[in-house]
Design a protein around this motif. Structure first.
Motif, PDB file in Angstrom:
ATOM      1  N   CYS A 257      19.649  -1.320  20.234  1.00 54.38           N
ATOM      2  CA  CYS A 257      20.638  -2.772  20.928  1.00 54.38           C
ATOM      3  C   CYS A 257      21.485  -1.830  22.294  1.00 54.38           C
ATOM      4  CB  CYS A 257      21.475  -2.723  19.450  1.00 54.38           C
ATOM      5  SG  CYS A 257      21.582  -2.963  17.779  1.00 54.38           S
ATOM      6  N   GLY A 258      19.925  -1.588  22.707  1.00 56.71           N
ATOM      7  CA  GLY A 258      21.056  -0.901  23.814  1.00 56.71           C
ATOM      8  C   GLY A 258      20.880   0.606  24.306  1.00 56.71           C
ATOM      9  N   GLY A 259      21.097   0.876  22.587  1.00 59.70           N
ATOM     10  CA  GLY A 259      21.142   2.648  22.609  1.00 59.70           C
ATOM     11  C   GLY A 259      20.352   3.358  22.897  1.00 59.70           C
ATOM     12  N   THR A 260      20.279   4.464  22.754  1.00 63.51           N
ATOM     13  CA  THR A 260      19.562   5.259  22.794  1.00 63.51           C
ATOM     14  C   THR A 260      17.938   5.158  22.581  1.00 63.51           C
ATOM     15  OG1 THR A 260      21.001   7.314  22.518  1.00 63.51           O
ATOM     16  CG2 THR A 260      18.855   8.058  22.336  1.00 63.51           C
ATOM     17  N   LEU A 261      18.180   5.203  21.343  1.00 62.33           N
ATOM     18  CA  LEU A 261      16.276   4.915  21.363  1.00 62.33           C
ATOM     19  C   LEU A 261      16.071   3.264  21.852  1.00 62.33           C
ATOM     20  CD1 LEU A 261      14.717   5.790  18.499  1.00 62.33           C
ATOM     21  CD2 LEU A 261      15.565   3.272  17.365  1.00 62.33           C
ATOM     22  N   GLY A 262      16.539   2.710  22.198  1.00 59.33           N
ATOM     23  CA  GLY A 262      16.722   1.338  23.105  1.00 59.33           C
ATOM     24  C   GLY A 262      15.814   1.571  24.417  1.00 59.33           C
ATOM     25  N   ASN A 263      15.883   2.898  25.301  1.00 58.55           N
ATOM     26  CA  ASN A 263      16.045   3.585  26.069  1.00 58.55           C
ATOM     27  C   ASN A 263      14.991   4.732  25.869  1.00 58.55           C
ATOM     28  OD1 ASN A 263      15.624   4.656  28.961  1.00 58.55           O
ATOM     29  ND2 ASN A 263      17.555   4.102  29.173  1.00 58.55           N
ATOM     30  N   ILE A 264      13.128   4.077  26.210  1.00 56.58           N
ATOM     31  CA  ILE A 264      12.202   5.169  26.371  1.00 56.58           C
ATOM     32  C   ILE A 264      12.437   6.802  26.965  1.00 56.58           C
ATOM     33  CG2 ILE A 264      10.798   4.795  28.419  1.00 56.58           C
ATOM     34  CD1 ILE A 264      10.030   4.287  24.653  1.00 56.58           C
ATOM     35  N   ASP A 265      13.321   6.869  27.667  1.00 54.70           N
ATOM     36  CA  ASP A 265      13.463   7.910  28.423  1.00 54.70           C
ATOM     37  C   ASP A 265      14.493   9.219  27.663  1.00 54.70           C
ATOM     38  OD1 ASP A 265      12.455   8.623  31.159  1.00 54.70           O
ATOM     39  OD2 ASP A 265      14.248   8.190  31.929  1.00 54.70           O
ATOM     40  N   TRP A 266      14.805   8.331  26.920  1.00 54.25           N
ATOM     41  CA  TRP A 266      15.958   9.178  26.038  1.00 54.25           C
ATOM     42  C   TRP A 266      16.147   8.960  24.018  1.00 54.25           C
ATOM     43  CZ3 TRP A 266      21.131  10.664  26.736  1.00 54.25           C
ATOM     44  CH2 TRP A 266      21.474  10.702  28.443  1.00 54.25           C
ATOM     45  N   SER A 267      14.726   8.175  24.008  1.00 55.47           N
ATOM     46  CA  SER A 267      14.821   7.561  22.078  1.00 55.47           C
ATOM     47  C   SER A 267      14.214   8.438  21.524  1.00 55.47           C
ATOM     48  CB  SER A 267      13.396   6.278  22.435  1.00 55.47           C
ATOM     49  OG  SER A 267      12.258   6.832  23.003  1.00 55.47           O
ATOM     50  N   ALA A 268      13.004   9.595  21.246  1.00 52.28           N
ATOM     51  CA  ALA A 268      13.077  10.917  21.365  1.00 52.28           C
ATOM     52  C   ALA A 268      14.305  11.686  20.114  1.00 52.28           C
ATOM     53  CB  ALA A 268      11.818  11.485  21.775  1.00 52.28           C
ATOM     54  N   PHE A 269      15.345  11.599  21.382  1.00 53.08           N
ATOM     55  CA  PHE A 269      16.885  12.308  20.993  1.00 53.08           C
ATOM     56  C   PHE A 269      17.677  11.430  19.596  1.00 53.08           C
ATOM     57  CE2 PHE A 269      16.436  13.678  25.440  1.00 53.08           C
ATOM     58  CZ  PHE A 269      16.645  14.419  25.537  1.00 53.08           C
ATOM     59  N   ASP A 270      17.079   9.841  18.914  1.00 54.78           N
ATOM     60  CA  ASP A 270      17.598  10.025  18.467  1.00 54.78           C
ATOM     61  C   ASP A 270      17.185   9.994  16.744  1.00 54.78           C
ATOM     62  OD1 ASP A 270      18.409   7.352  16.273  1.00 54.78           O
ATOM     63  OD2 ASP A 270      19.927   6.121  17.282  1.00 54.78           O
ATOM     64  N   PRO A 271      17.551  10.835  16.253  1.00 56.29           N
ATOM     65  CA  PRO A 271      17.005  10.988  14.562  1.00 56.29           C
ATOM     66  C   PRO A 271      15.797   9.914  13.983  1.00 56.29           C
ATOM     67  CG  PRO A 271      19.090  11.853  14.618  1.00 56.29           C
ATOM     68  CD  PRO A 271      18.985  10.901  15.631  1.00 56.29           C
ATOM     69  N   LEU A 272      15.703   8.916  14.801  1.00 59.34           N
ATOM     70  CA  LEU A 272      15.869   7.178  13.392  1.00 59.34           C
ATOM     71  C   LEU A 272      14.303   7.070  14.305  1.00 59.34           C
ATOM     72  CD1 LEU A 272      17.636   4.307  13.903  1.00 59.34           C
ATOM     73  CD2 LEU A 272      16.642   5.275  12.048  1.00 59.34           C
TER      74      LEU A 272
END
Length: 561
Positions: A289-304
C-alpha cells in the motif's frame, strides 16, 4: 524419516553463521549459499518441507518458537555484518552496494540492486536468494535450540534440524498472515515464556543516519511500514487491499498452471501469455500500500518479503513438478542491467545469478538451481523421493485444483440502467476469455496498477513495480469467473460475449498511493480480448485443455464511473 544427517552446512560460517569472526571470514572469501543441509534423510533423499506460515503459527510448539526467536536474533545482528538481516535484505535493492565481494561493473546502472525484474532470470535469481536467507535463519535456530534445558532440549534440537523458511500462500488466502500483524508475540524461550517485539511485524533499522541517506519518504521511518505509512502498520488496511485482489490472485495463479507450457513463459511477463510475475507484483503493490513492500528498492527489508517470495518459489516448484520433462528456458534475452550486470548483456540459462556462489565458489546459474534438492528443502505438495515423476505430477495437479481451481464465479456483471443480460447458450464449444494489455513503462508513473474495469468495478489488474523503468510491459488476464446475467462467459455465444466486452471494458491507471492517472498519458496502452477454445478438466488430477485462439482489438477508454 530414517537416519537424519546432523551436518550443519558446508563451511565454518554455517555453524555459527552470524558471529563477527565468521562475518570477517565471509568478507575475505566469498560466502557460499548451500541452503540448509540438516534434517535430510541421506538414504531416501527426503527433505524437510517449507511450511505454510498460517499452519506453522496455528500449530505452535518448538518449531514455531525457534522460528520467531531465530528471526528476532537474525534482525538483531549488527548491520555492518555482511551476514546480517540488513545486509542480506540489501542485496535486493538499497543500499546499491557490493555484497559478498561482487562489485559493480562498467556499463551497469548504479541506482539498483542485484535483483533482475521482468527478465528471464527473475524466478531463478530468487531461488538462491531465499535459500541464503533460510540458511541464515536456521543457523540461528540451531544455536538457540542448544540453549534449552535438558528436559526440552531434544525436542527443540530436533525442531531446529527440520526448520525451513515458511511461505505465505496469498493465492489461497490473501489476508496477511495473522502472525505478521501482531505488534508483540509470546513464545517459549530457553528460559521459559518470553514476550518480544514481533520480528514479523516490521524490521527496525539500527543506523538511522544510513537510513536517512537513502532518501525518500520511507527513510523517515525507523522501521519498515505497510499500509499505515509513517504512522505505523495498519493490518486492517493491508487486509482490505489484499482481499480486494483475492479472486484475481487465485485466478491468475491457476491460469498460469493450466495455460503455460514453457518455463520462460511461466517465469515472467514476456508477451507470450500469463506468468507468475503479475500476481507477484500485485502482492507487492497491495500488501505494501505504498509502504516498504511496495517499493522494490526497499521491499526485501519487510519481513513479509521472504514469506512472499518463498511462495513464489513454491508456485514455480509446483509448476516444475507438473512439467518435470520440460527443460529450463532455452531462449536468450537481454538484461536491463543490475548492480553487477551491464545493461544490454545477453542472458541465458547459464548466466551467473550474482552475487550467489555455490560450494565450489562458482556463481550459480538458472540451470544449476533448477532442482530444489540443491538447497535441501521441499514443499508439502512435492514428494520426489518416493513417488515417480508421473505420480508426483498427478498429485501436484490435484493439489493445485483443490487450492486454486474451484469455482470463482463472481456476482453477475450487469450494465447499469439495463436489465440483467441473458444470452442463449452456445453449445458448439466453450470459450476461455483473456484481456491482453500492453504499455510502455516510461509513459506511466511507477509503481502503479492498470485496472481493467466493468461498470466501475475492477475485473483484472496489471501491476507494475518501480523497476524496470523502461520497456514494454504485457499481461494476459483471464476473465475467469466473469458472468453476464445468469451465465458464465465460457458458455455464451462468442459474438455476443465479444460485443459485451468491447462495449464495457475500460482501463484505469492508479499509483500505489491511490492517485488516478488518465490513460491519455500512455499512447502505447493497448487492449485486446482473446478467446480460446476450452474444455474443462475431466477429473481432479487433470487440467482444462485449450485449443485455437483469436484476438480482437478493444478501444482504450477511461472508466466512466
Amino acid at each position: 524419516m530414517g537416519k537424519i544427517t546432523a551436518r550443519l552446512g558446508w563451511c565454518v560460517a554455517a555453524a555459527l553463521l552470524y558471529g563477527h569472526a565468521a562475518a570477517q571470514t565471509a568478507q575475505q572469501t566469498p560466502f557460499p549459499v548451500v541452503g540448509v543441509r540438516t534434517g535430510i534423510d541421506v538414504k531416501t533423499g527426503q527433505r524437510p518441507a517449507r511450511q505454510n506460515i498460517n499452519d506453522l503459527y496455528a500449530r505452535g510448539g518448538p518449531q514455531w518458537d525457534l522460528y520467531i526467536l531465530a528471526l528476532s536474533a537474525f534482525q538483531d545482528v549488527n548491520e555492518t555484518d555482511p551476514l546480517s538481516y540488513y545486509a542480506i535484505s540489501g542485496i535486493h535493492g538499497l543500499p546499491h552496494s557490493a555484497w559478498n565481494g561482487v562489485a559493480h561493473v562498467d556499463g551497469a546502472p548504479k541506482d539498483v540492486g542485484y535483483c533482475p525484474h521482468n527478465e528471464l532470470l527473475f524466478p531463478t535469481w530468487h531461488r538462491p536468494y531465499v535459500a541464503l536467507f533460510e540458511q541464515a535463519l536456521v543457523s540461528h535456530a540451531v544455536r538457540i535450540a542448544s540453549g534449552y534445558p535438558s528436559a526440552t532440549a531434544p525436542a527443540y534440537k530436533a525442531a531446529a534440524q527440520t526448520l525451513r523458511q515458511p511461505y505465505w500462500d496469498w493465492a489461497a488466502e490473501a489476508k496477511l498472515p495473522t502472525a505478521a500483524t501482531l505488534l508483540n508475540i509470546t513464545v517459549n524461550g530457553p528460559g521459559g515464556p518470553v514476550t518480544l517485539r514481533n520480528p514479523l511485524y516490521s524490521y527496525r533499522f539500527q543506523r538511522l543516519g544510513v537510513l536517512a541517506a537513502f532518501g525518500g519518504t520511507l527513510s523517515q521511518s525507523p522501521e519498515t511500514v505497510r499500509c499505515g505509512g509513517l504512522q505505523g502498520n495498519n493490518g486492517t488496511e493491508s487486509d482490505r487491499s489484499m482481499m480486494s485482489v483475492a479472486k484475481d490472485l487465485t485466478n491468475y495463479v491457476y491460469d498460469v498452471f493450466t495455460r503455460t507450457q514453457k518455463f520462460e513463459d511461466m517465469a515472467y511477463d514476456n508477451f507470450q501469455g500469463s506468468s507468475f510475475e503479475n500476481p507477484h507484483n500485485i502482492v507487492h503493490n497491495n500488501a505494501g500500500c505504498g509502504g516498504t513492500l511496495g517499493n522494490i528498492d526497499w521491499s526485501a527489508f519487510d519481513p513479509l518479503f521472504m514469506l512472499h517470495h518463498c511462495n513464489v518459489d513454491r508456485l514455480i516448484s509446483l509448476w516444475q513438478a507438473i512439467h518435470y520433462d520440460t527443460p529450463m528456458f532455452t531462449v536468450a534475452g537481454r538484461t536491463n542491467g543490475e548492480f553487477s550486470t551491464a545493461s544490454g548483456s545477453n542472458i541465458t540459462a547459464d548466466s551467473p545469478l550474482k552475487p550467489f556462489f555455490d560450494k565450489n565458489l562458482n556463481f550459480y546459474s538458472s540451470n544449476s538451481v533448477s532442482d530444489i534438492r540443491v538447497f535441501g528443502y521441499t514443499y508439502p505438495e512435492i514428494d520426489d523421493w518416493s513417488r515417480t515423476p508421473d505420480v508426483s505430477a498427478n498429485f501436484v495437479r490435484s493439489r493445485v485444483n483443490a487450492l486454486y481451481g474451484g469455482s470463482s464465479s463472481s456476482a453477475p456483471v450487469q450494465r447499469r440502467g439495463f436489465r440483467p443480460l441473458s444470452f442463449p447458450p452456445f453449445r458448439q464449444r466453450l470459450q476461455y476469455y483473456t484481456a491482453e494489455i500492453q504499455v510502455d513503462r516510461s509513459e506511466i508513473p511507477l509503481p502503479s496498477t492498470v485496472h481493467l474495469m466493468v461498470n466501475g468495478s475492477a475485473v483484472g489488474r496489471m501491476a507494475l513495480l518501480a523497476m524496470p523503468r523502461t520497456g514494454m510491459a504485457s499481461v494476459s488476464l483471464p476473465l475467469r469467473g466473469l458472468a453476464v446475467g445468469n451465465q458464465s462467459f465460457e458458455s455464451v455465444d462468442p459474438s455476443a460475449a465479444l460485443d459485451f466486452l468491447r462495449e464495457e471494458l475500460t482501463l484505469e491507471i492508479r499509483t500505489n498511493e491511490g492517485v488516478s492517472v488518465s490513460v491519455d498519458i500512455a499512447p502505447s496502452l493497448k487492449l485486446e480480448v482473446q478467446g480460446v477454445d476450452y474444455k474443462p478438466r475431466a477429473d481432479d488430477n487433470g487440467f482444462p485443455s485449450f485449443g485455437n485462439s483469436t484476438k480482437w482489438p478493444v478501444r482504450v477508454r477511461p472508466s466512466r464511473y
